[in-house]
Design a protein around this motif. Structure first.
Motif, PDB file in Angstrom:
ATOM      1  N   ALA A 129      36.931  20.288  43.458  1.00 23.58           N
ATOM      2  CA  ALA A 129      36.646  21.340  44.580  1.00 23.58           C
ATOM      3  C   ALA A 129      35.379  21.273  45.220  1.00 23.58           C
ATOM      4  CB  ALA A 129      37.288  22.732  44.164  1.00 23.58           C
ATOM      5  N   GLU A 130      34.411  21.008  44.207  1.00 24.79           N
ATOM      6  CA  GLU A 130      33.103  21.261  44.771  1.00 24.79           C
ATOM      7  C   GLU A 130      33.028  19.911  45.737  1.00 24.79           C
ATOM      8  OE1 GLU A 130      30.299  23.089  44.161  1.00 24.79           O
ATOM      9  OE2 GLU A 130      31.379  24.578  42.696  1.00 24.79           O
ATOM     10  N   ARG A 168      22.214  35.725  51.828  1.00 22.12           N
ATOM     11  CA  ARG A 168      23.154  37.180  51.809  1.00 22.12           C
ATOM     12  C   ARG A 168      23.607  37.120  53.271  1.00 22.12           C
ATOM     13  NH1 ARG A 168      18.678  39.412  48.795  1.00 22.12           N
ATOM     14  NH2 ARG A 168      19.274  39.542  46.431  1.00 22.12           N
ATOM     15  N   THR A 169      23.096  36.983  54.359  1.00 25.17           N
ATOM     16  CA  THR A 169      23.427  36.968  55.548  1.00 25.17           C
ATOM     17  C   THR A 169      24.622  36.112  55.888  1.00 25.17           C
ATOM     18  OG1 THR A 169      21.260  37.630  56.559  1.00 25.17           O
ATOM     19  CG2 THR A 169      22.892  36.890  57.953  1.00 25.17           C
ATOM     20  N   LEU A 170      24.588  34.931  55.268  1.00 26.34           N
ATOM     21  CA  LEU A 170      25.608  34.078  55.438  1.00 26.34           C
ATOM     22  C   LEU A 170      26.951  34.773  54.796  1.00 26.34           C
ATOM     23  CD1 LEU A 170      27.268  31.517  56.138  1.00 26.34           C
ATOM     24  CD2 LEU A 170      25.920  30.050  54.117  1.00 26.34           C
ATOM     25  N   LEU A 171      26.799  35.105  53.429  1.00 22.83           N
ATOM     26  CA  LEU A 171      27.830  35.696  52.623  1.00 22.83           C
ATOM     27  C   LEU A 171      28.456  36.890  53.488  1.00 22.83           C
ATOM     28  CD1 LEU A 171      26.493  35.488  49.023  1.00 22.83           C
ATOM     29  CD2 LEU A 171      28.538  34.571  49.765  1.00 22.83           C
ATOM     30  N   GLU A 175      27.109  31.974  43.847  1.00 29.93           N
ATOM     31  CA  GLU A 175      28.276  32.950  44.585  1.00 29.93           C
ATOM     32  C   GLU A 175      28.992  32.313  45.698  1.00 29.93           C
ATOM     33  OE1 GLU A 175      28.885  37.523  46.443  1.00 29.93           O
ATOM     34  OE2 GLU A 175      26.956  36.876  45.312  1.00 29.93           O
ATOM     35  N   LEU A 176      28.175  31.766  46.897  1.00 23.37           N
ATOM     36  CA  LEU A 176      28.869  31.094  47.765  1.00 23.37           C
ATOM     37  C   LEU A 176      29.468  29.944  47.670  1.00 23.37           C
ATOM     38  CD1 LEU A 176      29.052  31.040  50.937  1.00 23.37           C
ATOM     39  CD2 LEU A 176      26.997  29.529  51.069  1.00 23.37           C
ATOM     40  N   HIS A 177      29.224  29.114  46.464  1.00 21.53           N
ATOM     41  CA  HIS A 177      29.910  27.898  46.130  1.00 21.53           C
ATOM     42  C   HIS A 177      31.244  28.423  45.551  1.00 21.53           C
ATOM     43  CE1 HIS A 177      27.046  24.912  46.897  1.00 21.53           C
ATOM     44  NE2 HIS A 177      26.190  25.262  46.244  1.00 21.53           N
ATOM     45  N   ASP A 197      36.899  28.657  45.412  1.00 21.27           N
ATOM     46  CA  ASP A 197      38.020  29.154  45.016  1.00 21.27           C
ATOM     47  C   ASP A 197      38.963  29.137  46.052  1.00 21.27           C
ATOM     48  OD1 ASP A 197      39.675  31.646  43.766  1.00 21.27           O
ATOM     49  OD2 ASP A 197      39.207  32.526  45.814  1.00 21.27           O
ATOM     50  N   PHE A 198      38.612  28.852  47.652  1.00 22.95           N
ATOM     51  CA  PHE A 198      39.587  28.801  48.690  1.00 22.95           C
ATOM     52  C   PHE A 198      40.080  27.509  48.342  1.00 22.95           C
ATOM     53  CE2 PHE A 198      39.489  26.274  52.677  1.00 22.95           C
ATOM     54  CZ  PHE A 198      40.782  26.712  53.052  1.00 22.95           C
ATOM     55  N   ILE A 199      39.512  26.390  48.066  1.00 20.80           N
ATOM     56  CA  ILE A 199      39.979  25.072  47.662  1.00 20.80           C
ATOM     57  C   ILE A 199      40.909  25.293  46.722  1.00 20.80           C
ATOM     58  CG2 ILE A 199      39.473  22.646  47.118  1.00 20.80           C
ATOM     59  CD1 ILE A 199      38.571  23.330  49.866  1.00 20.80           C
ATOM     60  N   GLU A 200      40.792  25.702  45.783  1.00 15.87           N
ATOM     61  CA  GLU A 200      41.566  25.670  44.287  1.00 15.87           C
ATOM     62  C   GLU A 200      42.763  26.457  44.688  1.00 15.87           C
ATOM     63  OE1 GLU A 200      39.280  27.208  41.609  1.00 15.87           O
ATOM     64  OE2 GLU A 200      38.034  25.451  41.128  1.00 15.87           O
ATOM     65  N   ARG A 201      42.856  27.496  45.610  1.00 17.95           N
ATOM     66  CA  ARG A 201      43.949  28.184  46.128  1.00 17.95           C
ATOM     67  C   ARG A 201      44.983  27.249  46.688  1.00 17.95           C
ATOM     68  NH1 ARG A 201      43.114  31.996  48.951  1.00 17.95           N
ATOM     69  NH2 ARG A 201      40.764  32.410  48.933  1.00 17.95           N
ATOM     70  N   GLY A 202      44.243  26.784  47.673  1.00 16.94           N
ATOM     71  CA  GLY A 202      45.041  26.006  48.550  1.00 16.94           C
ATOM     72  C   GLY A 202      45.469  24.642  47.956  1.00 16.94           C
ATOM     73  N   GLN A 203      44.878  23.999  46.760  1.00 23.09           N
ATOM     74  CA  GLN A 203      45.644  22.890  46.105  1.00 23.09           C
ATOM     75  C   GLN A 203      46.771  23.475  45.427  1.00 23.09           C
ATOM     76  OE1 GLN A 203      42.021  22.156  43.840  1.00 23.09           O
ATOM     77  NE2 GLN A 203      41.769  20.298  45.002  1.00 23.09           N
ATOM     78  N   HIS A 204      46.853  24.991  44.903  1.00 23.25           N
ATOM     79  CA  HIS A 204      47.891  25.416  44.082  1.00 23.25           C
ATOM     80  C   HIS A 204      48.899  25.642  45.002  1.00 23.25           C
ATOM     81  CE1 HIS A 204      45.127  26.597  40.816  1.00 23.25           C
ATOM     82  NE2 HIS A 204      45.803  25.672  40.211  1.00 23.25           N
TER      83      HIS A 204
END
Length: 204
Positions: free
Chosen positions: A155-156, A69-72, A132-134, A139-146
């Motif tokens: 993405a994983e 949670r602290t990381l998120l 949730e962190l994954h 999501d960042f990777i997929e948006r960057g790919q698009h």
């Protein structure tokens, strides 16, 4: 006369126990740490642990959830810095800053999260938090790919490559005092190298 007694403020012993557990898990691993050692590190009796955490698995999950949670929260704060990111490269820089801040401020928690296997004791709540962190990273990777800014691929797997590189950097820096001890230009070069793993090269 006030007949209502005021309950004494409960000391934050559960947090102290979690911090002690994270320090020992980072040093000895979860499997190599026993509950009496955590109590000794925290400066309390063994019975105090069991009043808060009935088992080692309960303590391990509490430590994992606190660390995750602290990381998120740290990543969310870094990603929000300066408003919406204009490009995938700018957003990656914010991810990098978030991970750097977290690894610097919580070195034991970072080692515990990234250098160990947790499958033996994680409960469903902890697994959901890990997922949730994954999702945030994927999501960042997929948006960057698009957007055409990040290379094709699972993405994983790409998240694993980037995080593995950052984890390796933290491991190398730990004996010398951690990331804070590295010159800023070294961190900048490392950031550029990890981005180079992800971004789509221009066609020649």
């Amino acid at each position: 006369m006030n007949i209502h007694s005021v309950a004494p403020k409960r000391p934050d012993l559960d947090r102290l126990l979690i911090d002690s557990a994270l320090a020992l898990f980072a040093e000895r691993t979860y499997e190599g740490t026993q509950m009496p050692a955590v109590a000794q590190h925290a400066g309390v009796g063994v019975g105090s642990i069991y009043r808060y955490f009935p088992s080692k698995e309960a303590l391990g999950n509490a430590a994992f959830r606190y660390a995750k949670r602290t990381l998120l929260d740290t990543l969310a704060e870094a990603l929000a810095d300066g408003g919406p990111a204009g490009t995938a490269r700018e957003e990656f820089a914010r991810f990098w800053r978030g991970f750097t801040r977290y690894a610097s401020a919580h070195p034991d928690a970072f080692v515990f999260l990234e250098h160990q296997q947790h499958d033996t004791f994680l409960d469903p709540e902890s697994r959901a938090l890990a997922d949730e962190l994954h999702r945030v990273a994927a999501d960042f990777i997929e948006r960057g790919q698009h957007a055409g800014a990040i290379r094709d691929g699972d993405a994983e797997q790409l998240v694993g490559l980037a995080l593995g590189a950052f984890t390796g950097l933290v491991k190398l820096a730990r004996p010398a005092g951690g990331l804070d001890a590295l010159p800023a230009e070294d961190l900048d070069r490392a950031e550029a190298a990890v981005w180079d793993l992800l971004h789509r090269k221009a066609d020649r």
